[in-house]
Design a protein around this motif. Sequence first.
Motif, mmCIF file in Angstrom:
data_model
loop_
_atom_site.group_PDB
_atom_site.id
_atom_site.type_symbol
_atom_site.label_atom_id
_atom_site.label_comp_id
_atom_site.label_asym_id
_atom_site.label_seq_id
_atom_site.Cartn_x
_atom_site.Cartn_y
_atom_site.Cartn_z
ATOM 1 N N GLY A 150 35.134 -54.958 67.130
ATOM 2 C CA GLY A 150 36.238 -55.618 66.447
ATOM 3 C C GLY A 150 37.478 -54.754 66.299
ATOM 4 O O GLY A 150 38.441 -55.142 65.644
ATOM 5 N N ASN A 151 37.498 -53.564 66.936
ATOM 6 C CA ASN A 151 38.712 -52.735 66.884
ATOM 7 C C ASN A 151 39.796 -53.355 67.757
ATOM 8 O O ASN A 151 39.517 -53.775 68.875
ATOM 9 C CB ASN A 151 38.432 -51.327 67.434
ATOM 10 C CG ASN A 151 37.346 -50.630 66.648
ATOM 11 O OD1 ASN A 151 37.400 -50.589 65.427
ATOM 12 N ND2 ASN A 151 36.345 -50.122 67.354
ATOM 13 N N TYR A 152 41.014 -53.354 67.223
ATOM 14 C CA TYR A 152 42.130 -53.823 68.045
ATOM 15 C C TYR A 152 42.556 -52.708 69.011
ATOM 16 O O TYR A 152 42.760 -51.564 68.596
ATOM 17 C CB TYR A 152 43.333 -54.187 67.169
ATOM 18 C CG TYR A 152 43.141 -55.479 66.404
ATOM 19 C CD1 TYR A 152 43.392 -56.707 67.016
ATOM 20 C CD2 TYR A 152 42.707 -55.469 65.086
ATOM 21 C CE1 TYR A 152 43.226 -57.889 66.317
ATOM 22 C CE2 TYR A 152 42.523 -56.655 64.378
ATOM 23 C CZ TYR A 152 42.788 -57.856 64.997
ATOM 24 O OH TYR A 152 42.612 -59.032 64.308
ATOM 25 N N LEU A 199 47.132 -57.289 72.784
ATOM 26 C CA LEU A 199 46.048 -56.629 72.057
ATOM 27 C C LEU A 199 44.743 -57.359 72.334
ATOM 28 O O LEU A 199 44.719 -58.583 72.476
ATOM 29 C CB LEU A 199 46.310 -56.672 70.548
ATOM 30 C CG LEU A 199 47.595 -56.006 70.043
ATOM 31 C CD1 LEU A 199 47.787 -56.318 68.559
ATOM 32 C CD2 LEU A 199 47.525 -54.506 70.264
ATOM 33 N N GLU A 213 35.402 -63.858 66.190
ATOM 34 C CA GLU A 213 36.477 -63.804 65.196
ATOM 35 C C GLU A 213 36.080 -64.517 63.907
ATOM 36 O O GLU A 213 36.476 -64.123 62.807
ATOM 37 C CB GLU A 213 37.752 -64.452 65.750
ATOM 38 C CG GLU A 213 38.353 -63.727 66.944
ATOM 39 C CD GLU A 213 39.028 -62.415 66.557
ATOM 40 O OE1 GLU A 213 39.373 -62.250 65.383
ATOM 41 O OE2 GLU A 213 39.185 -61.550 67.451
ATOM 42 N N THR A 229 47.957 -66.299 70.604
ATOM 43 C CA THR A 229 46.570 -66.031 70.950
ATOM 44 C C THR A 229 46.267 -66.795 72.223
ATOM 45 O O THR A 229 46.420 -68.013 72.273
ATOM 46 C CB THR A 229 45.613 -66.505 69.844
ATOM 47 O OG1 THR A 229 45.821 -65.688 68.695
ATOM 48 C CG2 THR A 229 44.163 -66.407 70.272
ATOM 49 N N MET A 250 47.968 -53.517 62.003
ATOM 50 C CA MET A 250 48.419 -53.839 63.357
ATOM 51 C C MET A 250 49.944 -53.709 63.445
ATOM 52 O O MET A 250 50.489 -53.148 64.394
ATOM 53 C CB MET A 250 48.013 -55.285 63.665
ATOM 54 C CG MET A 250 47.741 -55.556 65.125
ATOM 55 S SD MET A 250 47.467 -57.314 65.420
ATOM 56 C CE MET A 250 46.183 -57.759 64.303
ATOM 57 N N ASP A 294 42.721 -63.007 73.453
ATOM 58 C CA ASP A 294 43.518 -61.800 73.196
ATOM 59 C C ASP A 294 44.633 -62.185 72.232
ATOM 60 O O ASP A 294 44.627 -63.301 71.679
ATOM 61 C CB ASP A 294 44.055 -61.171 74.492
ATOM 62 C CG ASP A 294 45.272 -61.890 75.049
ATOM 63 O OD1 ASP A 294 45.581 -63.019 74.591
ATOM 64 O OD2 ASP A 294 45.926 -61.341 75.952
ATOM 65 N N ARG A 340 40.281 -57.133 71.237
ATOM 66 C CA ARG A 340 39.327 -56.501 70.307
ATOM 67 C C ARG A 340 38.042 -56.203 71.062
ATOM 68 O O ARG A 340 37.576 -57.014 71.856
ATOM 69 C CB ARG A 340 39.019 -57.430 69.132
ATOM 70 C CG ARG A 340 40.244 -57.715 68.311
ATOM 71 C CD ARG A 340 39.908 -58.609 67.157
ATOM 72 N NE ARG A 340 39.452 -57.837 65.996
ATOM 73 C CZ ARG A 340 39.219 -58.379 64.810
ATOM 74 N NH1 ARG A 340 39.349 -59.686 64.640
ATOM 75 N NH2 ARG A 340 38.837 -57.645 63.800
ATOM 76 N N ASP A 341 37.490 -55.038 70.799
ATOM 77 C CA ASP A 341 36.254 -54.676 71.489
ATOM 78 C C ASP A 341 35.047 -55.187 70.709
ATOM 79 O O ASP A 341 35.172 -55.921 69.736
ATOM 80 C CB ASP A 341 36.192 -53.159 71.727
ATOM 81 C CG ASP A 341 36.161 -52.382 70.415
ATOM 82 O OD1 ASP A 341 35.942 -53.016 69.345
ATOM 83 O OD2 ASP A 341 36.368 -51.159 70.453
ATOM 84 N N GLU A 376 44.333 -56.583 57.813
ATOM 85 C CA GLU A 376 44.213 -56.279 59.240
ATOM 86 C C GLU A 376 45.596 -56.307 59.892
ATOM 87 O O GLU A 376 45.946 -55.465 60.708
ATOM 88 C CB GLU A 376 43.360 -57.346 59.939
ATOM 89 C CG GLU A 376 41.974 -56.883 60.317
ATOM 90 C CD GLU A 376 41.132 -58.041 60.850
ATOM 91 O OE1 GLU A 376 41.664 -58.882 61.611
ATOM 92 O OE2 GLU A 376 39.938 -58.121 60.498
ATOM 93 N N SER A 392 36.845 -60.082 72.255
ATOM 94 C CA SER A 392 36.256 -60.860 71.180
ATOM 95 C C SER A 392 36.294 -62.345 71.540
ATOM 96 O O SER A 392 37.087 -62.764 72.387
ATOM 97 C CB SER A 392 37.026 -60.620 69.883
ATOM 98 O OG SER A 392 38.351 -61.068 70.018
#
Lengths: 482, 300
Positions: free
Chosen positions: A158-160, A152, A14, A453, A89, A434, A154-155, A85, A418
Amino acid sequence: MLLDQYKTEDFFDEMFTEDGGIRPHYQKIADCLRSLDPAEHRGKQTAVDLAFMRSGVTFTVYNDDQGTERIFPFDLVPRVIPNNEWEKMERGLIQRITALNLFLHDIYHDQKILKDRIIPPHYILGAKHFRREFMGFNVPKDIYIHICGTDLIRDRQGNYLVLEDNLRCPSGASYMLENRAALKRAFPALYRSARVQQVDGYGAELRKVLQYVSPPSLGSTTQPNVVLLTPGVFNSAYFEHAFLARQMGIPIVEGRDLVVRDARVYMRTTTGLVPVDVIYRRIDDDFLDPTIFRPDSLLGVPGLVHAYRSGNVSLANSIGTGVADDKVVYYFVPKIIKYYLGEEPILQNVDTFLASEADDRAYILENMEKLVVKSANEAGGYGMLMGPWAPKAEVDSFREQVRANPRNFIAQHPISLSRHPTSCEDGLEGRHVDLRPYILYGEKITVTPGGLTRVALRKGSLVVNSSQGGGSKDTWVLQGDS
Amino acid sequence: MILPNQAADTMSNDAPWTEPLLLSISHLTRYSYEGNVKDSFNEARLQPVTDSLQQCLEFNLHIDPETPIRDYPDFYANCVHYFDVPEAHDTLEVEAKSLVQTNPEDRWEIPLVGQERLESPSVQDHFFDFLHSSEFVSLQAEVWREAIDALPGGLTDVWKDTVTIGEHINRNYKYTPLSTNVNTRAVEVVKKKQGVCQDFAHLMLGLCRTHKIPARYVSGYFLNQHKIPGEIEASHAWIEVLIPGYGWKGYDPTHRRVPDTRYVKLAVGRDYGDIRPVGGTFRGKGTRKMIVEVSVQRLG
């Protein structure tokens, strides 16, 4: 503190880019961390821990012999999301909850989505949390999901991605608020300079939502009486129940504090019975009313469901939302969005295999040690197999369970969540995170900028649930992009 | 079929009654508690349905202690009466009186329906609830084996095979009052090989559903002039199967026949658990006595 030895390894980090640079929206935090010596950092951490202990920011672990109540571990390094971002979202979350709400209305009325064969009907009609008793029932303002906490992740790019929708009694909003308060105390100057969007409106907004869905029979001029219904002090989220009730300035009640007379709900008080119009219930459907659902439950209120059915009291969330956060239904959410809104989903799902489909099942059984297998209706990290890390006996046991009851299982490839710099024994290390933002659905839909988070504190662990060794961080959504 | 005009109780037990009947039904449930109880919340499914086979002409529900009664239709369109008794009381009486006109079946002939039609999505989805396990009817190995024994050749025609299944139960299971209780599940009935009408109905649901025939539970009354030894009540239970292209059709495995004008239907559901005649909760000591008196009188 030293940031130079921090390793991003093979994960999306991140704070750091792949080549070790600081992402622009983390610059202020990096500067602050650099200027902080380890003793000072530890001092702040101790102060926060003590404050959490004193104000009772705890949660409860079931089936544990080390006492039930624990402090929810809080990590000082905040997670930061730039505004651009966040806006995407937010749009994605609003789209998702809008579609899911339309889906619930449809499922409990005409079932068009089943007739049009978008979802095979047996998945819905046989779902554990499908409440056939409420077919044809109209909920106030047509809102089913008043409070939603969507998980959510992130892969590697960095995609949510959406991991799951929590549409029954999502918890954690109180930690979002407490974490913010703690961080403001620990880093007042940094917080002020970073231009962070506020989260403290959550309590007031939630209260507005609850008032908005009061029974139509009450009329618009009368101020509705709202209460929070908790299962009691032994529930894992009792701290949160008390906290939110206080934030909203509404009474917190247990089942035995409420009575139903002539299909109206009343609260027992020292001055007699006081009518109740809206219940923010933190009790699952099954336990709401022993006359209707589970006769062995002492948590609920006898007669409550009849009062609800008669339109004399509103419940948030509505009865029957659980059918939409069945993990098998999760698989269909992108189709649900297209079907009701005619839009492409803004937020993607994690690719999912359904054990009840023959081809998928064969694949799952074949590749079980590479997959994450989940029960369709469990939450909190219970009823889950992490194939690559699980002992063989556990994998075999899940294989049997999947064979015996395929409808109850889905599987996904593990996503390397992530990572985020997190304070550990030897300074900052990357830990998987997450994000659970909170969505409120009243007169309009609002998403509190930020959320909870959660961080898997054990090295290498991907399980962020507080019941399984997870902690949390404050989550900053910036007013700008850096 | 036209029957000779003879006195009712000289009719053979097996011959179907085809003449319309006017039946007066009284159903009293009395709870006596040990000491006072309060906050009693209850639901009753006691009002006879009105359909092509019967008309409910009058219905009256009386609760003692007196209290307001509300009603709503449940998911299966049964009329549910709902009432609460908040104040202290040591007995609770629920008395339903109804007047019902029953009519003989005059639908068209039952069509032959094979496996393929049953497996079509329109049947499988539309009647989902009546094809799968429910609280009392779990489609597990023991039930499945019994279903194969009852119909070794597999399904060829829905109605013919329904009758075969019903006769199988009637032949191989013994009607034994008190051998089971209201909570007995279908799978226990298979093991015990005996039971009462509720058990026979549950078992038959299990066997029909195993063969993919949509089947639902029916609670009701029966003008009972030839009691099976030990049979004490006029309360009765049987089943209905769905025949595509025809509709629901009843079968009574306890008496091995199609319900006729002596039968009065109260409610339908997946099993007994969906349609308990009277049920609820109260606060107080758990010990209580329950007395149920049911009478069905023929008025004309």
